[in-house]
Each structure stands twice: as C-alpha cells, then as structure tokens.
Design a protein around this motif. Structure first.
Motif, PDB file in Angstrom:
ATOM      1  N   GLN A  41       0.835  -1.191   0.000  1.00 21.07           N
ATOM      2  CA  GLN A  41       0.000   0.000   0.000  1.00 21.07           C
ATOM      3  C   GLN A  41       0.870   1.241   0.000  1.00 21.07           C
ATOM      4  N   THR A  50      -4.230   5.981   3.552  1.00 18.47           N
ATOM      5  CA  THR A  50      -3.781   5.068   2.520  1.00 18.47           C
ATOM      6  C   THR A  50      -4.299   5.578   1.182  1.00 18.47           C
ATOM      7  N   SER A  53      -3.888   0.600  -2.594  1.00 24.22           N
ATOM      8  CA  SER A  53      -3.401  -0.669  -2.056  1.00 24.22           C
ATOM      9  C   SER A  53      -3.666  -1.790  -3.049  1.00 24.22           C
TER      10      SER A  53
END
Length: 119
Positions: A41, A50, A53
């Motif tokens: 990620q 994030t 990913s």
C-alpha cells in the motif's frame, strides 16, 4: 533468551520507521508479507491516509491461478505502480517493514520499478 523472528522484525521495523516517512509529494510504499498473501500500500503519513493498495488476495479475484510467490509479488508491484500512476504518484519511499530485502519483498520492489515508480 532468544527472541522470535517476528519480534526481531518488529525491532527492525521501528528502526526503519524512525528514518522513513511518506509525504504528499513522496508517499511511502509499505510491503507486508504473510504466509498466504503479500500486501502493498502507498501511504501519506502526514494525513495518515492510505492512497492505494494492492495484494495477491485482491488480484486472485481477477487471476484465479495467482499464488504468493515471486511471480505473484511482482504482479502486486506492477499493480500498485499502475494504481499510483492513475493518482499521479511517480516517486515513493520504499518501506520493507522490517523484512530482509530479498525474495518476495525484492520482487514487489522490482515490479513497482518496472511499472514506473521511482525510489
């Protein structure tokens, strides 16, 4: 008393994370390896978010014969690079997460470089 492999990896992880941090311009590419799958990620540490990913778990839905070996890890690297290019990310900082840089971890890095990421 001898420490376990995972405990030693956690110590290496902490030591690495003191030096490696992801920003908006150059986010961090993190790799996690389990016995069954490999996960990657791209993280912006400043926002704590994030960005993209990929994993062998998500890729095996597209390709049923995919396994968690070097070939599968390289495909994860290429996939994460392609997703990063869609988000206009070209430079990242590689975080091996305390794992030794060989085998599947190196295959993810090589796949990401082949996909166009710079680190």
């Amino acid at each position: 008393m001898k420490e376990s492999k995972n405990k030693m990896r956690q110590h290496r992880k902490i030591r690495i994370r003191k030096k490696v941090s992801g920003t908006a311009e150059q986010p961090r590419l993190v790799v996690y390896r389990s016995n069954m799958h490999i996960y990657a990620q791209i993280v912006n540490d400043i926002e704590g978010a994030t960005i993209v990913s990929a994993s062998t778990l998500s890729l095996c839905k597209k390709e049923p014969g995919l396994h968690c070996n070097k070939e599968g890890a390289e495909k994860v690297g290429r996939e994460i690079a392609q997703m990063a290019k869609e988000k206009n990310i070209s430079k990242v900082v590689f975080d091996r997460n305390g794992y030794i840089y060989h085998g599947r971890i190196k295959a993810v890095a090589d796949g990401a470089r082949a996909g166009g990421l710079e680190f």
